[in-house]
Design a protein around this motif. Sequence first.
Motif, PDB file in Angstrom:
ATOM      1  N   PHE A 107       0.826  -1.204   0.000  1.00 36.58           N
ATOM      2  CA  PHE A 107       0.000   0.000   0.000  1.00 36.58           C
ATOM      3  C   PHE A 107       0.862   1.257   0.000  1.00 36.58           C
ATOM      4  CE2 PHE A 107      -2.542   3.328   1.964  1.00 36.58           C
ATOM      5  CZ  PHE A 107      -3.755   3.201   1.296  1.00 36.58           C
ATOM      6  N   ALA A 108       1.946   1.259   0.780  1.00 30.77           N
ATOM      7  CA  ALA A 108       2.832   2.427   0.868  1.00 30.77           C
ATOM      8  C   ALA A 108       3.512   2.728  -0.462  1.00 30.77           C
ATOM      9  CB  ALA A 108       3.885   2.208   1.953  1.00 30.77           C
ATOM     10  N   ASN A 109       3.652   1.709  -1.322  1.00 32.62           N
ATOM     11  CA  ASN A 109       4.322   1.891  -2.613  1.00 32.62           C
ATOM     12  C   ASN A 109       3.362   2.178  -3.758  1.00 32.62           C
ATOM     13  OD1 ASN A 109       7.419   1.313  -2.528  1.00 32.62           O
ATOM     14  ND2 ASN A 109       6.520  -0.203  -1.149  1.00 32.62           N
ATOM     15  N   MET A 110       2.062   2.274  -3.450  1.00 35.80           N
ATOM     16  CA  MET A 110       1.070   2.572  -4.486  1.00 35.80           C
ATOM     17  C   MET A 110       1.008   4.072  -4.760  1.00 35.80           C
ATOM     18  SD  MET A 110      -2.136   0.142  -3.449  1.00 35.80           S
ATOM     19  CE  MET A 110      -2.143  -1.605  -3.825  1.00 35.80           C
ATOM     20  N   ASN A 111       0.498   4.437  -5.941  1.00 34.28           N
ATOM     21  CA  ASN A 111       0.320   5.862  -6.229  1.00 34.28           C
ATOM     22  C   ASN A 111      -0.937   6.378  -5.523  1.00 34.28           C
ATOM     23  OD1 ASN A 111      -2.025   5.431  -7.948  1.00 34.28           O
ATOM     24  ND2 ASN A 111      -0.616   4.793  -9.569  1.00 34.28           N
TER      25      ASN A 111
END
Length: 443
Positions: free
Chosen positions: A58-62
Amino acid sequence: MDKIIFTDLLLQHQYVAARSILEVMNEVDIASLLSELNDRELAIAFRLISKNKAAEVFANMNNSMQTYLVEVFTEKELKDLLDDLYMDDTVDLLEELPANLVTRILDTVSQPERNLINLLLNYPDDSAGSIMTTEYVGLRKTMTVAESMAHIKRTGIHKETIYTCYVTDRRNLAGIVTAKDLMTAEDDILIKDIMETEIISVNTHTDKEEVAQLFTKYDLLAIPVLDADNLMVGIVTFDDAMDVMVEEATEDITKMAAMSPSERPYFETSVFAHARHRITWLLILMFSATITGTIITRYEDAFSAVPLLVSFIPMLMDTGGNCGSQSSTLIIRGIALDEIHFGDIFKVMFKEFRVSLIVGVVLAAANGIRILIMYKNTSLALVIGLSLAVTVILSKLIGCILPLAAKKLHLDPAIMASPLITTLVDTCSILVYFNIATRIFTL
């Protein structure tokens, strides 16, 4: 290929097989894979990710993906996700979400977490406080190595990093201990006997670009953040420093290309927004370029007497602009890496002057020989050669002075890059060219 196979499995409702693909993938790669799915597929796929990976994915999603998922999550799913997200990632998320979703998230977390989130959100956007996390391993001086290792095993899963541990006494930072120190020391040794007391730290209001430079300078994995009372409140980790470097580099690149910076990805930015970011500087540069046209019209008599002079204008202007851009690029990079300061301006000017002499002489000689061969005109070769040499010297001096002057005036040196310098150098090169031409040809 992975995307096609994964999508087919989702469409066929073969969720066990789809989950097995996600299990062997890296969190960053999963986020990249999910970015190619539509909203419905995204919601299904995210729920297939194992709990120990979900927060990192989730932290690496746009931002658009995160916003959609927060909208469709149940209260329990949202709470589970927020419990696993590191505090700095939660704050980054809240800064990008619409107000109604921010309210929903704040209603989900506990009161102490909400207070902490509000505290982090109140730090200036460009400060160390805005990018720090409060989740770090704290130790006491009186603990033994064995006790410290046991403490890390109990609490480390909830900390952003365990590679550097911080020794505190009532929140006063006393020292640091690395994981290597702990693993190579005897169990009964006290922390105070192995901790490092020469500590690099920053304040909550230290500029985040300056923080990122410290990581590069000292090869740090994390850096402690102190408040106004010199009490430890958090740490900035290497991954957050890297994000700052990318953000600053992106901002500099856009300014160097005469555009206003945009925080949104290219395809998520509307056509109107793209145009708005570009048109202001284009208007400024377009109208400033009319100065060059005005100067050229003043020398119409010289054109009439020696029409060939006109054909060399583009070459002179392009060469001057290129030389100025070379110098400005190097100086802007030096400023960004903290290698060059305003106090070095005369040293920089002297160095660039010597470089420009060499470059100018070589370019002038090459063009002079070419003109003698093609036109058999010594006076023309002299005009072009001298004009090139002087233009190169002026352009390189302008290219090194303007970024340093901008830094001194607390402006971003990147705005003094290629487009602006090219416009200034064009004007200077035309003035130099026609002044030399009118004197040699006595026009």
